[in-house]
Motif scaffolding. Sequence first.
Motif, PDB file in Angstrom:
ATOM      1  N   SER A 139      34.898 -38.575  -6.660  1.00  0.00           N
ATOM      2  CA  SER A 139      35.617 -39.540  -7.491  1.00  0.00           C
ATOM      3  C   SER A 139      36.025 -38.954  -8.832  1.00  0.00           C
ATOM      4  O   SER A 139      36.834 -39.541  -9.536  1.00  0.00           O
ATOM      5  N   ALA A 140      35.497 -37.787  -9.187  1.00  0.00           N
ATOM      6  CA  ALA A 140      35.825 -37.182 -10.475  1.00  0.00           C
ATOM      7  C   ALA A 140      36.770 -35.992 -10.335  1.00  0.00           C
ATOM      8  O   ALA A 140      37.812 -35.939 -10.978  1.00  0.00           O
ATOM      9  N   CYS A 141      36.427 -35.023  -9.478  1.00  0.00           N
ATOM     10  CA  CYS A 141      37.262 -33.818  -9.370  1.00  0.00           C
ATOM     11  C   CYS A 141      38.112 -33.807  -8.111  1.00  0.00           C
ATOM     12  O   CYS A 141      38.885 -32.895  -7.889  1.00  0.00           O
ATOM     13  N   PHE A 142      37.956 -34.826  -7.246  1.00  0.00           N
ATOM     14  CA  PHE A 142      38.767 -35.036  -6.059  1.00  0.00           C
ATOM     15  C   PHE A 142      38.661 -33.915  -5.026  1.00  0.00           C
ATOM     16  O   PHE A 142      39.553 -33.744  -4.212  1.00  0.00           O
ATOM     17  N   SER A 143      37.561 -33.171  -5.037  1.00  0.00           N
ATOM     18  CA  SER A 143      37.354 -32.181  -3.986  1.00  0.00           C
ATOM     19  C   SER A 143      36.891 -32.904  -2.722  1.00  0.00           C
ATOM     20  O   SER A 143      36.354 -34.012  -2.778  1.00  0.00           O
ATOM     21  N   VAL A 144      37.107 -32.274  -1.579  1.00  0.00           N
ATOM     22  CA  VAL A 144      36.798 -32.884  -0.286  1.00  0.00           C
ATOM     23  C   VAL A 144      35.678 -32.089   0.383  1.00  0.00           C
ATOM     24  O   VAL A 144      35.693 -30.866   0.391  1.00  0.00           O
ATOM     25  N   SER A 145      34.697 -32.814   0.928  1.00  0.00           N
ATOM     26  CA  SER A 145      33.608 -32.185   1.675  1.00  0.00           C
ATOM     27  C   SER A 145      33.474 -32.885   3.019  1.00  0.00           C
ATOM     28  O   SER A 145      33.773 -34.071   3.143  1.00  0.00           O
ATOM     29  N   ARG A 146      33.020 -32.129   4.008  1.00  0.00           N
ATOM     30  CA  ARG A 146      32.820 -32.682   5.351  1.00  0.00           C
ATOM     31  C   ARG A 146      31.390 -32.404   5.783  1.00  0.00           C
ATOM     32  O   ARG A 146      30.873 -31.314   5.558  1.00  0.00           O
ATOM     33  N   PHE A 147      30.778 -33.410   6.429  1.00  0.00           N
ATOM     34  CA  PHE A 147      29.419 -33.297   6.935  1.00  0.00           C
ATOM     35  C   PHE A 147      29.386 -33.838   8.354  1.00  0.00           C
ATOM     36  O   PHE A 147      30.160 -34.731   8.707  1.00  0.00           O
ATOM     37  N   LEU A 148      28.465 -33.349   9.163  1.00  0.00           N
ATOM     38  CA  LEU A 148      28.310 -33.867  10.519  1.00  0.00           C
ATOM     39  C   LEU A 148      28.013 -35.364  10.474  1.00  0.00           C
ATOM     40  O   LEU A 148      27.244 -35.826   9.628  1.00  0.00           O
ATOM     41  N   ALA A 149      28.608 -36.101  11.394  1.00  0.00           N
ATOM     42  CA  ALA A 149      28.319 -37.526  11.517  1.00  0.00           C
ATOM     43  C   ALA A 149      26.884 -37.697  12.007  1.00  0.00           C
ATOM     44  O   ALA A 149      26.282 -36.781  12.575  1.00  0.00           O
ATOM     45  N   GLU A 150      26.329 -38.869  11.792  1.00  0.00           N
ATOM     46  CA  GLU A 150      24.924 -39.142  12.090  1.00  0.00           C
ATOM     47  C   GLU A 150      24.545 -38.813  13.530  1.00  0.00           C
ATOM     48  O   GLU A 150      23.538 -38.158  13.786  1.00  0.00           O
ATOM     49  N   GLU A 151      25.370 -39.246  14.500  1.00  0.00           N
ATOM     50  CA  GLU A 151      25.023 -38.993  15.901  1.00  0.00           C
ATOM     51  C   GLU A 151      25.031 -37.501  16.227  1.00  0.00           C
ATOM     52  O   GLU A 151      24.217 -37.015  17.016  1.00  0.00           O
ATOM     53  N   ASP A 152      25.932 -36.734  15.598  1.00  0.00           N
ATOM     54  CA  ASP A 152      25.964 -35.289  15.844  1.00  0.00           C
ATOM     55  C   ASP A 152      24.821 -34.575  15.129  1.00  0.00           C
ATOM     56  O   ASP A 152      24.325 -33.548  15.601  1.00  0.00           O
ATOM     57  N   ARG A 153      24.383 -35.105  13.994  1.00  0.00           N
ATOM     58  CA  ARG A 153      23.204 -34.548  13.314  1.00  0.00           C
ATOM     59  C   ARG A 153      21.977 -34.713  14.207  1.00  0.00           C
ATOM     60  O   ARG A 153      21.192 -33.768  14.385  1.00  0.00           O
ATOM     61  N   ASN A 154      21.811 -35.924  14.739  1.00  0.00           N
ATOM     62  CA  ASN A 154      20.655 -36.177  15.618  1.00  0.00           C
ATOM     63  C   ASN A 154      20.696 -35.289  16.858  1.00  0.00           C
ATOM     64  O   ASN A 154      19.665 -34.783  17.299  1.00  0.00           O
ATOM     65  N   SER A 155      21.887 -35.098  17.399  1.00  0.00           N
ATOM     66  CA  SER A 155      22.043 -34.232  18.565  1.00  0.00           C
ATOM     67  C   SER A 155      21.658 -32.790  18.221  1.00  0.00           C
ATOM     68  O   SER A 155      20.971 -32.118  19.000  1.00  0.00           O
ATOM     69  N   LEU A 156      22.080 -32.314  17.061  1.00  0.00           N
ATOM     70  CA  LEU A 156      21.733 -30.964  16.611  1.00  0.00           C
ATOM     71  C   LEU A 156      20.222 -30.825  16.452  1.00  0.00           C
ATOM     72  O   LEU A 156      19.622 -29.844  16.907  1.00  0.00           O
ATOM     73  N   ILE A 157      19.596 -31.813  15.844  1.00  0.00           N
ATOM     74  CA  ILE A 157      18.142 -31.769  15.633  1.00  0.00           C
ATOM     75  C   ILE A 157      17.411 -31.736  16.972  1.00  0.00           C
ATOM     76  O   ILE A 157      16.477 -30.951  17.162  1.00  0.00           O
ATOM     77  N   ARG A 158      17.843 -32.572  17.928  1.00  0.00           N
ATOM     78  CA  ARG A 158      17.217 -32.578  19.260  1.00  0.00           C
ATOM     79  C   ARG A 158      17.395 -31.234  19.959  1.00  0.00           C
ATOM     80  O   ARG A 158      16.454 -30.690  20.539  1.00  0.00           O
ATOM     81  N   THR A 159      18.601 -30.682  19.876  1.00  0.00           N
ATOM     82  CA  THR A 159      18.881 -29.396  20.548  1.00  0.00           C
ATOM     83  C   THR A 159      18.012 -28.280  19.979  1.00  0.00           C
ATOM     84  O   THR A 159      17.409 -27.514  20.721  1.00  0.00           O
ATOM     85  N   VAL A 160      17.924 -28.201  18.665  1.00  0.00           N
ATOM     86  CA  VAL A 160      17.130 -27.142  18.038  1.00  0.00           C
ATOM     87  C   VAL A 160      15.644 -27.364  18.295  1.00  0.00           C
ATOM     88  O   VAL A 160      14.907 -26.415  18.570  1.00  0.00           O
TER      89      VAL A 160
END
Length: 178
Positions: free
Chosen positions: A153-174
């Motif tokens: 909201s201040a510098c208008f940079s964009v970041s992307r993070f895994l969605a919740e379901e894909d995070r859980n899938s990654l955790i289960r896989t590892v």
Amino acid sequence: METTICPWCQTEIVWDEELGAEEECPYCHNELKGYRTLNIQLGSEEEFEEEAELADGEQEEDYWEESSNPHLDAIRRVESFVAGGGDLLAYESGVEKVLGGQDEVPECPHCREYMLHAGQQSIQDGSFEPIVPKGMSTPLLSNTIKLNVFICSACFSVSRFLAEEDRNSLIRTVSEKA
């Protein structure tokens, strides 16, 4: 003898001229040198008055022009929004309202302000090619993943993070392969 005030415990430290300055405070044992200590030399009141008389809009403008900080550029964009008739208070209020409704509120990696959840981006088949890391039999992620997109909201940079379901899938896989 030289006298200094510890910036951490606010205790006066008197050093012997023969021994010189110490590396750490003898009372709280925090470092006194390096990036943690800020030494400010104050001038006389006359010097401050002269600087105030010399300060005008041109010098201030030169300061902003020399800056290459992207966060300051973003501040200028918000200020230009206000100068163009926009309401900064309404913007800040809207930002707070959006942040209050978010489940996740990450900090911007550039300026440490809170980021607004702007949406989700799907990575379709063919756009993302997962790999199988050494020691594993399956890839960490499938070839169809979703990313949450956040905007600062201040510098208008964009970041992307895994969605919740894909995070859980990654955790289960590892976890299964560990």
